[in-house]
Enzyme design. Structure first.
Site, PDB file in Angstrom:
ATOM      1  CE  LYS A 190     -12.276   9.237  -5.729  1.00 57.21           C
ATOM      2  NZ  LYS A 190     -10.867   8.891  -5.869  1.00 57.21           N
ATOM      3  CE  LYS A 232     -14.632   6.586   1.851  1.00 60.75           C
ATOM      4  NZ  LYS A 232     -13.711   6.228   0.768  1.00 60.75           N
ATOM      5  CE  LYS A 261      -7.299  10.864   2.193  1.00 64.16           C
ATOM      6  NZ  LYS A 261      -6.034  10.498   1.607  1.00 64.16           N
TER       7      LYS A 261
HETATM    8  P1  TYM Z   1      -7.196   6.339  -0.067  1.00 58.96           P
HETATM    9  O1  TYM Z   1      -6.060   7.303  -0.220  1.00 58.96           O
HETATM   10  O2  TYM Z   1      -8.569   6.850  -0.335  1.00 58.96           O
HETATM   11  O3  TYM Z   1      -7.187   5.734   1.392  1.00 58.96           O
HETATM   12  C1  TYM Z   1      -6.028   5.152   1.949  1.00 58.96           C
HETATM   13  C2  TYM Z   1      -6.417   3.980   2.810  1.00 58.96           C
HETATM   14  O4  TYM Z   1      -7.323   4.384   3.838  1.00 58.96           O
HETATM   15  C3  TYM Z   1      -8.467   3.523   3.830  1.00 58.96           C
HETATM   16  N1  TYM Z   1      -9.631   4.324   4.248  1.00 58.96           N
HETATM   17  C4  TYM Z   1     -10.454   3.981   5.243  1.00 58.96           C
HETATM   18  N2  TYM Z   1     -10.469   2.923   6.069  1.00 58.96           N
HETATM   19  C5  TYM Z   1     -11.453   2.869   7.002  1.00 58.96           C
HETATM   20  N3  TYM Z   1     -12.407   3.832   7.133  1.00 58.96           N
HETATM   21  C6  TYM Z   1     -12.444   4.902   6.319  1.00 58.96           C
HETATM   22  N4  TYM Z   1     -13.371   5.840   6.473  1.00 58.96           N
HETATM   23  C7  TYM Z   1     -11.425   5.017   5.315  1.00 58.96           C
HETATM   24  N5  TYM Z   1     -11.150   5.935   4.358  1.00 58.96           N
HETATM   25  C8  TYM Z   1     -10.056   5.489   3.715  1.00 58.96           C
HETATM   26  C9  TYM Z   1      -8.571   3.049   2.400  1.00 58.96           C
HETATM   27  O5  TYM Z   1      -9.305   1.847   2.315  1.00 58.96           O
HETATM   28  C10 TYM Z   1      -7.126   2.890   2.013  1.00 58.96           C
HETATM   29  O6  TYM Z   1      -6.647   1.628   2.425  1.00 58.96           O
HETATM   30  N6  TYM Z   1      -6.907   3.688  -4.255  1.00 58.96           N
HETATM   31  C11 TYM Z   1      -6.363   3.840  -2.927  1.00 58.96           C
HETATM   32  C12 TYM Z   1      -4.873   4.084  -2.901  1.00 58.96           C
HETATM   33  C13 TYM Z   1      -4.066   3.096  -3.664  1.00 58.96           C
HETATM   34  C14 TYM Z   1      -3.755   1.791  -3.243  1.00 58.96           C
HETATM   35  C15 TYM Z   1      -2.944   1.249  -4.283  1.00 58.96           C
HETATM   36  C16 TYM Z   1      -4.051   1.033  -2.106  1.00 58.96           C
HETATM   37  C17 TYM Z   1      -3.482   3.299  -4.878  1.00 58.96           C
HETATM   38  N7  TYM Z   1      -2.808   2.193  -5.241  1.00 58.96           N
HETATM   39  C18 TYM Z   1      -2.455  -0.040  -4.196  1.00 58.96           C
HETATM   40  C19 TYM Z   1      -3.557  -0.256  -2.041  1.00 58.96           C
HETATM   41  C20 TYM Z   1      -2.771  -0.796  -3.068  1.00 58.96           C
HETATM   42  C21 TYM Z   1      -7.037   5.003  -2.262  1.00 58.96           C
HETATM   43  O7  TYM Z   1      -7.533   5.899  -2.917  1.00 58.96           O
HETATM   44  O8  TYM Z   1      -6.913   5.019  -0.913  1.00 58.96           O
END
Ligand code: TYM
Length: 332
Positions: free
Chosen positions: A114, A196, A199
């Protein structure tokens, strides 16, 4: 809450969720509700680590909340809330930050990625992001965290922070375990299947959004990058086909062997169309339900208000104990 294991997970409210978010995380959250106590959160505080317009952030937070409900998260069964409504996350994050090393945070690959993508805004929130994530989880003493594979490193850090706190102040935090799906833990970009699906991809054809309509979904799959062979099988080096097979398997429940025989002798065009149709049909009920729920603002408000109250009540007990353990003077 009943005496079951506790699940916590969160998702950032940036735009609509992708098929990666859905297959890697959200679709697993609903079924877990019957077996576990589940707490799910729209992490708007994490989202502002990269620049967000306030109007857009508010809108996408509301939409994300409604979309989680449309994906089967039931606020009667789970605690479903918005992160900034529950102050304990920020409070615990400070304490945990004082138990996290600069070097540990510097090693986080998501921070490195990032900061490369936003060289003009390498703010300290971006750097300490994983500490807030650890606080999200540890404020509830969660046992399991259902996430995609890209969050594994952050989760390992959360475990290390918890362990260090326990050593310093006496056993207190549960060490959270990742809960990562066997198939679909990393859904890849449709335009560059070594990357990957994300978004933040600049190419809209690389990403399926779960609210895309059927024609858009099919069009994007038809344009998916594959290889120059003509064989539908799961094999090293066939990143594009492997990704499409993973997606198809996730939405149909068919295993790779069944998919290989279903498409034996058929071309990539037929396969891409079948994947597109299967995904669009699978997501149709989510789109319909979202259209219905997102209209009912009063109901949404009631749900997120109650969710925040429950989350605060639960986490307050834990964070108060943490405050006492580190030596803060009791308020009452
Ligand atoms: P975020 O918002 O980027 O993504 C949410 C969830 O989607 C999964 N994910 C994917 N899984 C498979 N293939 C992909 N291409 C893909 N892109 C995203 C992510 O692994 C995630 O599970 N930091 C976290 C959010 C967060 C969180 C937490 C998660 C904040 N606090 C506490 C668990 C526990 C995040 O940015 O996810």
């Amino acid at each position: 809450m009943e005496n079951k294991k506790l699940i916590f997970s969160g998702i950032q409210p940036t735009g609509t969720f992708t098929l990666g978010n859905y297959i890697g995380a959200i679709r697993n959250w609903g079924p877990l509700q019957d077996e576990y106590n589940c707490i799910y959160c729209v992490v708007d505080m994490h989202a502002i680590t990269v620049k967000q317009g306030p109007v857009k952030l508010r809108q996408s937070t509301m939409n994300s909340y409604a979309l989680l409900m449309a994906c089967g998260i039931d606020p009667e069964k789970s605690i479903l809330f918005i992160q900034s409504h529950v102050k304990t996350h920020a409070e615990l994050s400070w304490v945990l930050g004082c138990n996290t090393q600069f070097g540990e945070l510097s090693r986080m690959t998501q921070f490195k990625d990032k900061s490369q993508r936003h060289p003009d805004d390498i703010n300290s929130g971006l750097f300490t992001y994983p500490v807030l994530m650890a606080a999200d989880i540890l404020a509830y003493n969660a046992d399991l965290v259902p996430v995609g594979v890209d969050q594994k490193q952050h989760l390992e850090l959360a475990r290390n922070i918890a362990q260090r706190f326990n050593q310093r102040y006496g056993d207190f935090f549960t060490l959270p375990e990742p809960y990562i799906p066997k198939v679909g833990a990393k859904v890849m970009s449709l335009q560059d299947p070594t990357k990957k699906m994300s978004k933040s991809d600049d190419n809209p054809n690389a990403v399926i959004l779960i609210l895309d309509d059927k024609d858009t979904i099919i069009r994007k799959f038809k344009r998916a990058v594959t290889d120059s062979e003509a064989e539908i099988c799961y094999r090293e080096g066939k990143d594009g086909i492997n990704n499409l097979m993973t997606i198809y398997s996730s939405v149909t429940g068919k295993d790779f062997a069944a998919i290989e025989s279903e498409f034996a002798g058929k071309g990539y065009g037929d396969f891409k169309l079948a994947v597109g149709e299967a995904v669009a049909d699978h997501l149709e009920p989510v789109r319909t339900e979202f259209a219905r729920i997102s209209q009912d603002k009063a109901f949404l408000k009631k749900c997120y208000t109650e969710g925040a109250e429950k989350a605060l009540r639960y986490s307050q007990r834990i964070v108060s104990k943490v405050y006492r353990k580190v030596g803060f003077v009791d308020k009452t």
